[in-house]
Design a protein around this motif. Structure first.
Motif, PDB file in Angstrom:
ATOM      1  N   VAL A  25       0.790  -1.386   0.080  1.00 22.65           N
ATOM      2  CA  VAL A  25      -0.029  -0.105   0.051  1.00 22.65           C
ATOM      3  C   VAL A  25       0.814   1.472  -0.039  1.00 22.65           C
ATOM      4  N   PRO A  26       1.861   1.347   0.768  1.00 20.23           N
ATOM      5  CA  PRO A  26       2.741   2.660   0.932  1.00 20.23           C
ATOM      6  C   PRO A  26       3.587   2.606  -0.404  1.00 20.23           C
ATOM      7  N   CYS A  27       3.885   1.553  -0.856  1.00 20.07           N
ATOM      8  CA  CYS A  27       4.794   1.562  -2.363  1.00 20.07           C
ATOM      9  C   CYS A  27       3.830   2.046  -3.490  1.00 20.07           C
ATOM     10  N   LEU A  28       2.520   1.627  -3.419  1.00 17.37           N
ATOM     11  CA  LEU A  28       1.436   2.099  -4.282  1.00 17.37           C
ATOM     12  C   LEU A  28       1.313   3.693  -4.320  1.00 17.37           C
ATOM     13  N   LEU A  29       1.131   4.312  -3.046  1.00 20.52           N
ATOM     14  CA  LEU A  29       1.134   5.549  -2.827  1.00 20.52           C
ATOM     15  C   LEU A  29       2.326   6.463  -3.304  1.00 20.52           C
ATOM     16  N   THR A  30       3.729   5.731  -3.080  1.00 19.18           N
ATOM     17  CA  THR A  30       4.867   6.360  -3.218  1.00 19.18           C
ATOM     18  C   THR A  30       4.820   6.566  -4.994  1.00 19.18           C
ATOM     19  N   LEU A  32       2.323   6.505  -6.918  1.00 21.77           N
ATOM     20  CA  LEU A  32       1.436   7.651  -7.501  1.00 21.77           C
ATOM     21  C   LEU A  32       1.832   9.035  -7.197  1.00 21.77           C
ATOM     22  N   GLN A  33       2.665   9.234  -6.443  1.00 20.83           N
ATOM     23  CA  GLN A  33       2.999  10.740  -5.967  1.00 20.83           C
ATOM     24  C   GLN A  33       4.366  11.065  -6.422  1.00 20.83           C
ATOM     25  N   THR A  34       5.252  10.071  -6.904  1.00 20.23           N
ATOM     26  CA  THR A  34       6.555  10.436  -7.311  1.00 20.23           C
ATOM     27  C   THR A  34       6.438  11.410  -8.658  1.00 20.23           C
ATOM     28  N   GLN A  35       6.978  12.422  -8.643  1.00 20.89           N
ATOM     29  CA  GLN A  35       7.282  13.287  -9.800  1.00 20.89           C
ATOM     30  C   GLN A  35       8.308  13.234 -10.538  1.00 20.89           C
ATOM     31  N   GLY A  36       8.274  13.450 -12.000  1.00 25.51           N
ATOM     32  CA  GLY A  36       9.450  13.265 -12.605  1.00 25.51           C
ATOM     33  C   GLY A  36       9.314  11.892 -13.833  1.00 25.51           C
ATOM     34  N   MET A  37       8.549  11.149 -13.511  1.00 28.06           N
ATOM     35  CA  MET A  37       8.419   9.842 -14.160  1.00 28.06           C
ATOM     36  C   MET A  37       7.576   9.956 -15.275  1.00 28.06           C
ATOM     37  N   HIS A  38       7.962   9.703 -16.755  1.00 24.95           N
ATOM     38  CA  HIS A  38       7.030   9.760 -17.954  1.00 24.95           C
ATOM     39  C   HIS A  38       5.685   9.334 -17.574  1.00 24.95           C
ATOM     40  N   VAL A 252      11.377   0.919  -5.340  1.00 26.47           N
ATOM     41  CA  VAL A 252      11.440   2.178  -4.573  1.00 26.47           C
ATOM     42  C   VAL A 252      12.863   2.434  -3.961  1.00 26.47           C
ATOM     43  N   ALA A 253      13.639   1.365  -3.465  1.00 23.02           N
ATOM     44  CA  ALA A 253      15.076   1.631  -2.872  1.00 23.02           C
ATOM     45  C   ALA A 253      16.007   2.105  -3.561  1.00 23.02           C
ATOM     46  N   CYS A 254      15.870   1.582  -5.142  1.00 24.85           N
ATOM     47  CA  CYS A 254      16.956   1.777  -6.204  1.00 24.85           C
ATOM     48  C   CYS A 254      16.708   3.062  -6.953  1.00 24.85           C
ATOM     49  N   ARG A 259      12.463   6.735  -3.692  1.00 24.45           N
ATOM     50  CA  ARG A 259      13.035   6.699  -2.424  1.00 24.45           C
ATOM     51  C   ARG A 259      12.892   7.974  -1.462  1.00 24.45           C
ATOM     52  N   GLN A 260      13.053   9.136  -2.360  1.00 26.25           N
ATOM     53  CA  GLN A 260      13.002  10.360  -1.618  1.00 26.25           C
ATOM     54  C   GLN A 260      11.364  10.645  -1.229  1.00 26.25           C
ATOM     55  N   ARG A 261      10.536  10.394  -2.223  1.00 26.18           N
ATOM     56  CA  ARG A 261       9.105  10.609  -1.907  1.00 26.18           C
ATOM     57  C   ARG A 261       8.844   9.604  -0.904  1.00 26.18           C
ATOM     58  N   PHE A 262       9.156   8.265  -0.841  1.00 24.57           N
ATOM     59  CA  PHE A 262       8.796   7.328   0.197  1.00 24.57           C
ATOM     60  C   PHE A 262       9.256   7.858   1.658  1.00 24.57           C
ATOM     61  N   GLN A 263      10.316   8.147   1.794  1.00 22.50           N
ATOM     62  CA  GLN A 263      10.846   8.913   3.051  1.00 22.50           C
ATOM     63  C   GLN A 263      10.166  10.037   3.370  1.00 22.50           C
ATOM     64  N   LEU A 264       9.849  10.861   2.429  1.00 19.19           N
ATOM     65  CA  LEU A 264       8.876  11.994   2.556  1.00 19.19           C
ATOM     66  C   LEU A 264       7.645  11.716   3.357  1.00 19.19           C
TER      67      LEU A 264
END
Length: 270
Positions: A25-30, A32-38, A252-254, A259-264
């Motif tokens: 669940v948190p991986c999916l939310l990460t 969805l909210q990660t910016q910069g992906m095409h 997410v880790a790689c 990774r930054q979005r998950f930590q935030l």
């Protein structure tokens, strides 16, 4: 009353599956909210994650049914088997589609960088994955077990892994040959982004191949009479549960932005 060992194995399967769901669940939310992906990449990877999350939900429903009705002997609950196998195949096909999308991004980086997303390509990849899912589901419905279908899944995973490696090598070579002129900076940036994502996704793909192998080998051993039904289920379902969790955590880790979005989202707030 089923033997105590059967309940222990089912409890282990349920525990592993539940932990995987909680992590997904948190991986999916990460994602969805990660910016910069095409746009193309984001749609495919989110769709793949949703398919894996649905697979975990189907397994949870199956385990709850087994507990409730003491279905711990070698019997088949058709609806659960159809859904679980179909989502498994869809996840593999979407991974291949994601790598194909990355390949095109490197090959035609200049045009790719200017577009938000390609609806035709995305629709085609998702439709092919859905068709493969329906074919597998129908085969389960007809009780058709073809060992060749297992090797088809292996082939899909193998092609995905090889293609990911090729994308990394090709992206590095192309990035080195593009001049630093102002008109080419966007192209060079896009190729660098594709390279970074491909490097991030490769460990995830490799782990997916390993876990899918761990899930399919016990099935073959059960058919040959080497493993008992309960041991086969323990390895089969646990491998699928761990595959969903570990591959997405690895991605997410790689990937730096993920990774930054998950930590935030989940670490900085603790």
């Amino acid at each position: 009353m089923a033997p105590a060992a059967d309940y222990i194995f089912l409890s282990i399967e349920t525990f592993v599956n539940t932990i995987s769901q909680l992590v997904m669940v948190p991986c999916l939310l990460t994602l969805l909210q990660t910016q910069g992906m095409h746009g193309n990449c984001k749609i495919l990877i989110v769709t793949s994650t949703v398919a894996q999350l649905l697979l975990l939900c189907v397994q949870s429903a199956l385990f709850a049914y087994d507990f409730a009705f003491e279905n711990l002997i070698q019997t088949t609950v058709k609806i659960f088997e159809m859904a679980q196998n179909g989502l498994f195949v869809m996840s593999s096909c979407l991974s291949l589609g994601l790598v194909l999308e990355r390949s095109y991004a490197v090959w035609n980086a200049a045009e790719y960088e200017e577009s938000a997303y390609n609806s035709i390509a995305i629709t085609l990849i998702i439709c092919v994955s859905a068709f493969s899912t329906l074919m597998k589901t129908y085969a389960v419905y007809l009780d058709v077990f073809d060992v060749g279908s297992i090797f088809v899944v292996y082939a899909v995973e193998g092609v995905t892994l090889l293609l990911s490696t090729f994308v990394i090598i090709y992206a590095r070579c192309k990035s080195d040959t593009i001049p630093y002129g102002e008109s080419r900076l966007k192209t060079k940036y896009q190729i660098k982004e594709v390279l970074n994502f491909s490097v991030a996704v490769l460990p995830s793909v490799l782990l997916s191949v390993v876990f899918h192998t761990l899930s399919l080998v016990p099935s073959l051993m059960f058919i040959e009479g080497i493993l008992s039904y309960d041991i086969c289920c323990l390895f089969y379902f646990s491998a699928h549960s761990l595959n969903c969790m570990v591959t997405k955590l690895t991605l997410v880790a790689c990937h730096k932005s993920m990774r930054q979005r998950f930590q935030l989202l989940f670490v900085a707030r603790v």
